[in-house]
Every structure is written in C-alpha cells, then in structure tokens.
Design a protein around this motif. Structure first.
Motif, PDB file in Angstrom:
ATOM      1  N   LEU A 230      49.964  76.204 -23.800  1.00 34.21           N
ATOM      2  CA  LEU A 230      50.666  75.471 -24.851  1.00 34.21           C
ATOM      3  C   LEU A 230      49.986  75.609 -26.214  1.00 34.21           C
ATOM      4  O   LEU A 230      50.384  74.952 -27.180  1.00 34.21           O
ATOM      5  N   GLY A 231      48.948  76.456 -26.286  1.00 33.10           N
ATOM      6  CA  GLY A 231      48.293  76.714 -27.566  1.00 33.10           C
ATOM      7  C   GLY A 231      47.252  75.700 -27.958  1.00 33.10           C
ATOM      8  O   GLY A 231      46.845  75.646 -29.124  1.00 33.10           O
ATOM      9  N   MET A 232      46.766  74.886 -26.982  1.00 31.04           N
ATOM     10  CA  MET A 232      45.865  73.788 -27.320  1.00 31.04           C
ATOM     11  C   MET A 232      44.386  74.160 -27.319  1.00 31.04           C
ATOM     12  O   MET A 232      43.550  73.356 -27.727  1.00 31.04           O
ATOM     13  N   GLY A 233      44.046  75.359 -26.823  1.00 32.29           N
ATOM     14  CA  GLY A 233      42.643  75.724 -26.783  1.00 32.29           C
ATOM     15  C   GLY A 233      42.433  76.940 -25.906  1.00 32.29           C
ATOM     16  O   GLY A 233      43.387  77.520 -25.377  1.00 32.29           O
ATOM     17  N   PHE A 234      41.155  77.344 -25.743  1.00 31.06           N
ATOM     18  CA  PHE A 234      40.805  78.456 -24.862  1.00 31.06           C
ATOM     19  C   PHE A 234      39.917  77.927 -23.748  1.00 31.06           C
ATOM     20  O   PHE A 234      39.401  76.808 -23.797  1.00 31.06           O
ATOM     21  N   THR A 235      39.697  78.744 -22.740  1.00 32.08           N
ATOM     22  CA  THR A 235      38.783  78.368 -21.666  1.00 32.08           C
ATOM     23  C   THR A 235      38.200  79.618 -21.054  1.00 32.08           C
ATOM     24  O   THR A 235      38.584  80.749 -21.403  1.00 32.08           O
ATOM     25  N   VAL A 236      37.263  79.447 -20.134  1.00 31.20           N
ATOM     26  CA  VAL A 236      36.677  80.541 -19.360  1.00 31.20           C
ATOM     27  C   VAL A 236      36.860  80.214 -17.888  1.00 31.20           C
ATOM     28  O   VAL A 236      36.452  79.147 -17.427  1.00 31.20           O
ATOM     29  N   LEU A 237      37.487  81.148 -17.153  1.00 34.61           N
ATOM     30  CA  LEU A 237      37.800  80.927 -15.742  1.00 34.61           C
ATOM     31  C   LEU A 237      37.559  82.200 -14.931  1.00 34.61           C
ATOM     32  O   LEU A 237      37.635  83.305 -15.462  1.00 34.61           O
ATOM     33  N   PRO A 238      37.341  82.050 -13.620  1.00 35.57           N
ATOM     34  CA  PRO A 238      37.291  83.231 -12.748  1.00 35.57           C
ATOM     35  C   PRO A 238      38.645  83.922 -12.682  1.00 35.57           C
ATOM     36  O   PRO A 238      39.704  83.290 -12.845  1.00 35.57           O
ATOM     37  N   ALA A 239      38.621  85.212 -12.426  1.00 41.22           N
ATOM     38  CA  ALA A 239      39.833  86.027 -12.487  1.00 41.22           C
ATOM     39  C   ALA A 239      40.916  85.573 -11.513  1.00 41.22           C
ATOM     40  O   ALA A 239      42.109  85.616 -11.830  1.00 41.22           O
ATOM     41  N   TYR A 240      40.536  85.126 -10.309  1.00 37.17           N
ATOM     42  CA  TYR A 240      41.558  84.743  -9.332  1.00 37.17           C
ATOM     43  C   TYR A 240      42.390  83.564  -9.832  1.00 37.17           C
ATOM     44  O   TYR A 240      43.597  83.490  -9.584  1.00 37.17           O
ATOM     45  N   ALA A 241      41.747  82.637 -10.529  1.00 35.26           N
ATOM     46  CA  ALA A 241      42.476  81.488 -11.061  1.00 35.26           C
ATOM     47  C   ALA A 241      43.444  81.935 -12.157  1.00 35.26           C
ATOM     48  O   ALA A 241      44.555  81.412 -12.270  1.00 35.26           O
ATOM     49  N   VAL A 242      43.032  82.906 -12.939  1.00 31.61           N
ATOM     50  CA  VAL A 242      43.900  83.415 -14.000  1.00 31.61           C
ATOM     51  C   VAL A 242      45.085  84.168 -13.401  1.00 31.61           C
ATOM     52  O   VAL A 242      46.234  83.997 -13.821  1.00 31.61           O
ATOM     53  N   GLU A 243      44.827  84.989 -12.404  1.00 31.68           N
ATOM     54  CA  GLU A 243      45.897  85.759 -11.750  1.00 31.68           C
ATOM     55  C   GLU A 243      46.950  84.852 -11.118  1.00 31.68           C
ATOM     56  O   GLU A 243      48.123  85.218 -11.036  1.00 31.68           O
ATOM     57  N   ALA A 244      46.540  83.678 -10.662  1.00 29.92           N
ATOM     58  CA  ALA A 244      47.459  82.789  -9.951  1.00 29.92           C
ATOM     59  C   ALA A 244      48.301  81.935 -10.896  1.00 29.92           C
ATOM     60  O   ALA A 244      49.237  81.258 -10.429  1.00 29.92           O
ATOM     61  N   PHE A 245      48.003  81.941 -12.190  1.00 32.17           N
ATOM     62  CA  PHE A 245      48.734  81.061 -13.111  1.00 32.17           C
ATOM     63  C   PHE A 245      50.197  81.465 -13.184  1.00 32.17           C
ATOM     64  O   PHE A 245      50.531  82.644 -13.296  1.00 32.17           O
ATOM     65  N   HIS A 246      51.083  80.474 -13.143  1.00 29.78           N
ATOM     66  CA  HIS A 246      52.523  80.731 -12.995  1.00 29.78           C
ATOM     67  C   HIS A 246      53.235  81.064 -14.302  1.00 29.78           C
ATOM     68  O   HIS A 246      54.427  81.373 -14.286  1.00 29.78           O
ATOM     69  N   LYS A 247      52.528  81.003 -15.438  1.00 23.51           N
ATOM     70  CA  LYS A 247      53.154  81.370 -16.716  1.00 23.51           C
ATOM     71  C   LYS A 247      52.292  82.425 -17.428  1.00 23.51           C
ATOM     72  O   LYS A 247      51.742  82.173 -18.499  1.00 23.51           O
TER      73      LYS A 247
END
Length: 289
Positions: A230-247
């Motif tokens: 939604l444009g509210m900020g950035f973060t740092v996450l492991p790749a699997y969590a990013v791959e699973a994001f539904h949008k």
C-alpha cells in the motif's frame, strides 16, 4: 505370568493332536513340548490334558483355555505386527519452522497429504527459539531453523540457503538511501535482525534499524507485506515469504549488490530414531527448498 510360548505350544498340540507332529511343526523336541504343557498346567494350577498312553483329550479347563488362548495369541500377533510396522505414508508428522519456510513448504506438504490421506501433517509456525525448544522436548518431530541450535539434544544439518530481500512498494524505481529514509520501515519480529544483515552489507550509512521511522509492525508472516504493497514503507524479508505474497505486482523485491542469505537447518532430537513417515516428509521438503 503365563509364557506365550507355552500357550502357542498348547494350541498347536490341540490343533495337531499329536506330540511328535506338534514338535515338528514348532521346530522343537517332543520333550520340549511336554515340558511346555507341564509348566502351563503348573502355572494355572489345573490339569489341561487328560492323558491316555500316547493319546490325550482336553479337560474342561483345557477346553476353556483353548477357547481363550487363540484370541490371546491372535492379539499378541497383531500387537507385534502393529508395533513392528513403520509405513512411510501413514501416521502424524509434527513439523515446526519459522514463517517464511512454512509459507514455502506447507502447501507442498498438504499436497503430499492429499495424495496419501493416511499421512497427517501437523505444521506449526514459530521463531527459531520455539522450534529449538520443541525439538528438545520432543513435542515436534521435524524442525527447520535459520540458525544452528546451541542445545546438546538438538542436531542440525544445513539443507538450503534462503536469500534476504529488501522489499519496497512497486512504485519505487530508484533504490537509494534517501528514498528508504523517506518511506520508512515496516517492522516484524525478525525485522531488526534481517535489516542488520542485509542493509549492513549494502549501505555504508546503515548503523541500526532505528535510523528509519517505524511505519508499521506485524507478527503475521503473511501480512507483513500488506502495508508495503500500500506504499506505507519498506521491509526486509526472506525470499520464501516474498514469493508467497498474494499481490506481487504491488511490491518490488530488490536484489542488492552484496547478496545475503540465511542458512536453513533441518533439525531433530539427537539419538531419536527417524520413522519412515518422517523420512517421507523430509524428502518432500528437500524437493522444494
């Protein structure tokens, strides 16, 4: 306590009707069969066989024992079989891992269960410390951790590497320090740890996560990227969590010039035998990591 071997000799003798043939069937001597009958009668305190030379008939007590003993021997046989069985696709397997790994593995393990309905997957999402303790206490069968356990009862084997990604809203075209400072950080339970690893290796200006304004926080692995999308900020996450994001079209994962990965460890309780159903789940997990 009645020796099951005596009962087996007794039932076989009744079925065969002859001491010598019973001994042959049981791979014993005739005297051994006679000794079993004597010990069984002594243990029960009753006469079981009414002997007439080389022939015999059953006493009333013998008739009653024969009727009961067959069920007992069958139950013992079933018990031995069930205890000795170790089917690869039946039974419950309890798995625990951090959320990112869980998002990657759980759908594949569900597909495995659907293929083998008698295999039950019990999957828990938890931080490394909880996974470590659960393995040590034997409340889970298999654990995945992103750091090696320090407990003597927990064994860890490296099985994969998972990249850390800096994730911004999709609208961020140029990634630089000023842009990150402007949009702020979406925090999560491992946010500081992940940011220290990745940003410390790529941004000379980085000292600690508190340099950024905190624009949100979530402890649900599947929701951490919602405010980012939604444009509210950035973060740092492991790749699997990013791959699973539904949008995926609403976020942008940036691979930086100095990549950083976490080692993923397969963990279990030391000295505990691994059952075949657990080996099945581990093999499936390794396919996707």
């Amino acid at each position: 306590m009645i020796n099951p071997a005596w009962l087996r000799s007794f039932c076989t003798l009744v079925d065969v009707g002859h001491f010598t043939h019973t001994a042959e069937r049981l791979h014993m001597t005739q005297s051994g069969v006679s000794q079993h009958m004597r010990k069984l009668e002594e243990a029960l305190g009753v006469e079981l066989l009414v002997r007439d030379g080389k022939k015999f008939s059953l006493s009333d007590a013998g008739e009653r024992l024969y009727a009961k003993a067959q069920d007992i021997l069958q139950a013992l046989s079933n018990l031995e079989q069930s205890v000795g069985e170790d089917p690869p696709y039946e039974g419950m397997v309890r798995v625990m891992s951090p959320g990112s790994v869980g998002l990657k593995l759980y759908p594949h393990l569900l597909a495995l269960q659907k293929k083998h309905p008698k295999l039950i997957i019990d999957y828990r999402f938890a931080p490394n410390s909880d996974v470590e303790n659960a393995i040590a206490e034997s409340t889970v069968d298999i654990g995945f951790m992103t750091s090696k356990s320090t407990l003597a009862d927990v064994s860890c084997t490296p099985v994969a590497e998972e990249s850390l990604l800096l994730v911004t809203p999709a609208t961020v075209e140029m990634l630089d320090w000023e842009t990150l400072m402007a949009i702020g950080f979406i925090d999560h339970p491992d946010g500081s740890h992940h940011a220290n690893l990745l940003m410390g290796a790529n941004f000379p200006e980085f000292q600690h996560i508190h340099q950024f304004s905190r624009k949100g926080w979530s402890n649900q692995i599947g929701l951490i990227l919602e405010p980012v999308s939604l444009g509210m900020g950035f973060t740092v996450l492991p790749a699997y969590a990013v791959e699973a994001f539904h949008k995926p079209k609403q976020i942008k994962a940036h691979r930086l010039s100095n990549p950083v990965s976490e080692t993923l460890f397969l963990c279990g309780r030391r000295q505990r035998a691994m059952q075949k159903r657990m080996e099945t789940v581990i093999a499936e997990a390794r396919r996707w990591l």
